[in-house]
Design a protein around this motif. Structure first.
Motif, PDB file in Angstrom:
ATOM      1  N   ARG A 135      41.658 -12.671  45.434  1.00 53.45           N
ATOM      2  CA  ARG A 135      42.775 -12.231  44.591  1.00 53.45           C
ATOM      3  C   ARG A 135      44.121 -12.345  45.298  1.00 53.45           C
ATOM      4  N   ASN A 136      44.151 -12.071  46.601  1.00 50.21           N
ATOM      5  CA  ASN A 136      45.430 -11.935  47.292  1.00 50.21           C
ATOM      6  C   ASN A 136      45.675 -12.914  48.438  1.00 50.21           C
ATOM      7  N   HIS A 191      50.782 -14.682  37.846  1.00 50.21           N
ATOM      8  CA  HIS A 191      50.526 -14.410  39.258  1.00 50.21           C
ATOM      9  C   HIS A 191      51.062 -15.509  40.172  1.00 50.21           C
ATOM     10  N   TYR A 192      52.002 -16.309  39.682  1.00 51.84           N
ATOM     11  CA  TYR A 192      52.669 -17.301  40.530  1.00 51.84           C
ATOM     12  C   TYR A 192      54.166 -17.074  40.385  1.00 51.84           C
ATOM     13  N   THR A 193      54.828 -16.782  41.510  1.00 58.19           N
ATOM     14  CA  THR A 193      56.194 -16.282  41.488  1.00 58.19           C
ATOM     15  C   THR A 193      57.232 -17.366  41.773  1.00 58.19           C
ATOM     16  N   GLN A 199      38.448 -23.540  40.512  1.00 59.89           N
ATOM     17  CA  GLN A 199      39.161 -22.314  40.893  1.00 59.89           C
ATOM     18  C   GLN A 199      38.288 -21.338  41.692  1.00 59.89           C
ATOM     19  N   VAL A 200      37.058 -21.128  41.251  1.00 57.34           N
ATOM     20  CA  VAL A 200      36.093 -20.315  41.993  1.00 57.34           C
ATOM     21  C   VAL A 200      34.869 -21.186  42.264  1.00 57.34           C
ATOM     22  N   THR A 243      44.695 -19.664  36.439  1.00 57.30           N
ATOM     23  CA  THR A 243      44.727 -19.424  34.999  1.00 57.30           C
ATOM     24  C   THR A 243      43.493 -18.627  34.602  1.00 57.30           C
ATOM     25  N   ARG A 244      43.581 -17.920  33.500  1.00 51.31           N
ATOM     26  CA  ARG A 244      42.505 -17.044  33.001  1.00 51.31           C
ATOM     27  C   ARG A 244      42.273 -15.852  33.932  1.00 51.31           C
ATOM     28  N   LEU A 245      41.799 -16.126  35.150  1.00 50.67           N
ATOM     29  CA  LEU A 245      41.608 -15.081  36.149  1.00 50.67           C
ATOM     30  C   LEU A 245      42.438 -15.420  37.382  1.00 50.67           C
ATOM     31  N   PRO A 246      43.054 -14.433  38.014  1.00 50.02           N
ATOM     32  CA  PRO A 246      43.970 -14.713  39.136  1.00 50.02           C
ATOM     33  C   PRO A 246      43.264 -14.870  40.471  1.00 50.02           C
ATOM     34  N   TYR A 247      42.148 -15.608  40.484  1.00 45.43           N
ATOM     35  CA  TYR A 247      41.361 -15.755  41.698  1.00 45.43           C
ATOM     36  C   TYR A 247      41.238 -17.223  42.102  1.00 45.43           C
TER      37      TYR A 247
END
Length: 292
Positions: A36-37, A75-77, A229-230, A271-275
């Protein structure tokens, strides 16, 4: 036919179930915090050499950067975008291409001035080009994103192409409209092009390569998949969106007369999930090489 349908859907069900189980397990450990981070900010630079006898000698060493799927706002700044622009400029590209999905929900986003300011600073002597992704058309974004990219000095390729000239030599950069929410037309895109010229196609969805391979195109650059993504060891990716189910990540070569190659970029944002897990954000640096 029914048996094949059952196998495909069973495989999809198993993968989705595993994703749910592993997400729950990871939520109770350091894996969740990392996915996540940490990993979403671990930007990688992927370098590839594209060699062909069709690449003119004047373009030997020509550097093209591809970035894709920023999904700004999810979640993208802006600060991350500014850092991305800095990293791109540090590579001293000749050309920069963006292959879709700039802002996650265009009609709900409000920092357009900051995005414009960042994108405007990308430097490329032979042009900056972009194509629509499904999120660019979605959220009433078609005209919003078009105006933003135009003001940021990016040229839209929407079922059309451009001729890139260096000295007396030329190559073609082409782009189609988004497959899911647009109206892609490869015949129109390549109309009156010279098939002897080295041709690069931008297509947001990688599975469009099944169509592209039938045309006089040498390279297709895509995004959309986020590389899954995952990802997990032995299992690989657990889910990808429509039209990114066959070609998910990396380089794919096809045995045809055009020596056609597909490159699938894993994207920048989420996208969808921030992972992200075992699937770092990335941009590509392609260096053209003239061969005899």
């Amino acid at each position: 036919m029914r048996k094949v349908w059952f196998q495909v859907n069973r495989r999809s069900f198993i993968k989705r179930s595993l994703w749910s189980i592993l997400t729950v397990i990871g939520a109770g450990s350091g894996g969740y915090y990392y996915a996540r981070n940490i990993e979403p900010s671990l930007l990688q630079i992927k370098k590839e050499t594209i060699a062909s006898s069709k690449i003119p000698s004047s373009f030997d060493g020509f550097k093209i950067i591809q970035f894709s799927d920023t999904h700004i706002g999810f979640h993208y700044t802006i600060e991350q975008l500014k850092d991305l622009v800095h990293q791109i400029n540090m590579q001293d590209p000749d050309m920069v291409v963006f292959t879709g999905d700039l802002i996650d929900a265009p009609n709900q986003y409000h920092q357009y001035a900051d995005v414009h300011s960042a994108l405007l600073k990308i430097n490329a002597n032979y042009g900056k080009y972009w194509i629509y992704g499904n999120h660019d058309h979605g959220g009433y974004g078609t005209e919003i994103i078009k105006e933003l990219m135009q003001q940021s000095q990016f040229t839209l390729l929407q079922n059309n192409h451009a001729i890139i000239e260096k000295n007396v030599d030329r190559i073609i950069i082409a782009g189609i409209d988004d497959v899911i929410l647009g109206n892609p037309d490869l015949n129109k895109t390549l109309y009156q092009t010279n098939s002897d010229l080295f041709t690069i196609l931008l297509a947001h969805e990688p599975d469009f390569a099944e169509t592209t391979r039938l045309y006089p195109v040498n390279i297709q650059l895509s995004g959309h998949s986020h590389g899954g993504q995952v990802r997990f060891p032995f299992l690989g990716h657990l889910y990808t969106p429509a039209y990114a189910e066959k070609y998910v990540q990396g380089k794919y070569t096809f045995d045809n007369e055009n020596e056609f190659t597909l490159y699938v970029n894993s994207g920048i944002g989420t996208t969808r999930l921030p992972y992200r897990f075992l699937c770092n954000p990335e941009f590509h640096v392609y260096t053209l090489k003239h061969t005899v």
